[in-house]
Design an enzyme around this catalytic site. Structure first.
Site, PDB file in Angstrom:
ATOM      1  N   LYS A  67     -41.617  13.580 -26.429  1.00  0.00           N
ATOM      2  CA  LYS A  67     -41.043  12.998 -25.211  1.00  0.00           C
ATOM      3  C   LYS A  67     -42.155  12.647 -24.220  1.00  0.00           C
ATOM      4  CE  LYS A  67     -36.676  15.343 -25.911  1.00  0.00           C
ATOM      5  NZ  LYS A  67     -35.811  16.507 -25.667  1.00  0.00           N
ATOM      6  N   GLN A  70     -35.714  21.686 -21.976  1.00  0.00           N
ATOM      7  CA  GLN A  70     -35.568  21.661 -23.436  1.00  0.00           C
ATOM      8  C   GLN A  70     -34.727  22.862 -23.890  1.00  0.00           C
ATOM      9  OE1 GLN A  70     -36.773  19.134 -25.484  1.00  0.00           O
ATOM     10  NE2 GLN A  70     -35.528  20.147 -27.021  1.00  0.00           N
ATOM     11  N   ASP A 109     -30.707  13.815 -19.154  1.00  0.00           N
ATOM     12  CA  ASP A 109     -30.158  14.199 -20.456  1.00  0.00           C
ATOM     13  C   ASP A 109     -28.637  14.011 -20.487  1.00  0.00           C
ATOM     14  OD1 ASP A 109     -31.789  14.857 -22.563  1.00  0.00           O
ATOM     15  OD2 ASP A 109     -32.095  16.945 -21.949  1.00  0.00           O
TER      16      ASP A 109
END
Ligand code: NAP
Length: 287
Positions: free
Chosen positions: A53, A97, A120
């Site tokens: 990422k 994460q 997200d």
């Protein structure tokens, strides 16, 4: 019949090019898009995802802020940092994460991210907005699948769509996006009776199960579009999807491979959400 293969790498490269142009334009307006990525602990898969990422951000001209914490960090420390990032106008996207170590309440952490920086798309408010078909940050993996349908000209109105998997990050939002697009959607899971009955009537079949090569060609309707979200590591170290590609491709009309299918699109949509957020911030600041 041999299915046409949807090239996720090629689509992803094209979309990332467009994102990089938008990032450059925003930077020229004085607002460089910035994504903050929090990693707790040393889960090797999570470390790879975070590295990918951060590197994708750099290539697209998006600034990344990587914050690493040891596995035994107190949740209060991470929550305090989240509050700072929420208040920092130079940060446009925040990602934690998952999974987090067991001392964390994951839902509480996701709720602590500002809705306006939730790139997200996991915050309950964004999930609620998606379910009401209102503008929201969309979860990256199912959003990437929708981009694939769009790029391939797959008409979703009125089609029978079957999603295998009901997770919060893939299956459920995938079903909502397909419903919003006009498909008739069935969600299957481990308690589903006669899974094959459902899959064999699917014009669109999305597999998000986490079991290598679970969906075989005999489960696929001839000519169907088969989307394989699964990423499974085999004992020999190779990656494979939830679909048995070799048998399914002889029946399907369109199919995604693993690797090189849905996977690259997930990070691409994360970059897009970050640029959208930065663009909103720039407009709000009159830039
Ligand atoms: P998950 O949370 O483990 O959910 C798996 C789902 O599959 C559950 O709903 C489960 O049903 C269902 N399932 C399990 N066995 C089944 C069976 N025998 N028949 C029917 N349904 C069954 O997994 P996830 O996070 O959604 O991820 C799914 C896969 O996608 C994994 O391989 C993951 O690595 C991959 N993934 C890929 C990306 C990407 O970027 N391409 C992103 C995220 C995830 P129950 O709910 O009843 O248990």
């Amino acid at each position: 019949m041999t299915a046409r293969i949807i090239d996720g790498n090629a689509l992803s490269a094209r979309v990332r090019g467009e994102i990089a142009e938008r990032a450059t334009a925003l930077t020229a307006r004085g607002v460089q898009p910035c994504l903050a990525v929090i990693l707790v602990g040393e889960n090797p898969a999570s470390a790879v995802y975070v590295r990918n990422k951060v590197s994708a951000c750099e290539k697209a001209g998006i600034r990344s802020l990587r914050l690493d914490y040891p596995a035994d960090v107190s949740p209060e420390v991470v929550m305090a940092r989240l509050a700072e990032l929420n208040a920092d106008p130079s940060v446009h996207g925040i990602l934690v994460q998952l999974p987090l170590p067991k001392q964390f309440d994951e839902a509480a952490v996701l709720e602590a991210i500002s809705v306006t920086k939730d790139v997200d798309g996991f915050h309950a408010e964004n999930v609620g907005r998606l379910s009401q078909n209102q503008e929201a940050f969309l979860p990256c993996t199912p959003h990437g699948v929708m981009k694939m349908f769009e790029a391939e000209g797959v008409d979703l109105a009125g089609v029978e769509a079957v999603v295998i998997g009901r997770s919060n990050i893939v299956g459920k939002p995938m079903a909502m996006l397909l419903t919003n697009a006009g498909a008739t959607v069935t969600v299957c899971h481990s308690k589903t009776r006669d899974l094959n009955f459902h899959t064999r009537r699917a014009d669109i079949l999305v597999a998000a199960i986490g079991k290598p090569r679970f969906v075989t060609g005999d489960m696929v309707k001839p000519g169907a579009t088969v989307i394989d979200v699964g990423i499974n590591r085999l004992p020999d170290g190779k990656l494979c999807g939830d679909v048995d590609f070799e048998s399914a491709k002889t029946v399907a009309g369109l199919i995604t491979p693993v690797p090189g299918g849905v996977g690259p699109m997930t990070i691409t949509m994360l970059l897009e959400n970050t640029v959208i957020s930065a663009d909103r911030a720039a407009r709000a600041a009159g830039k």
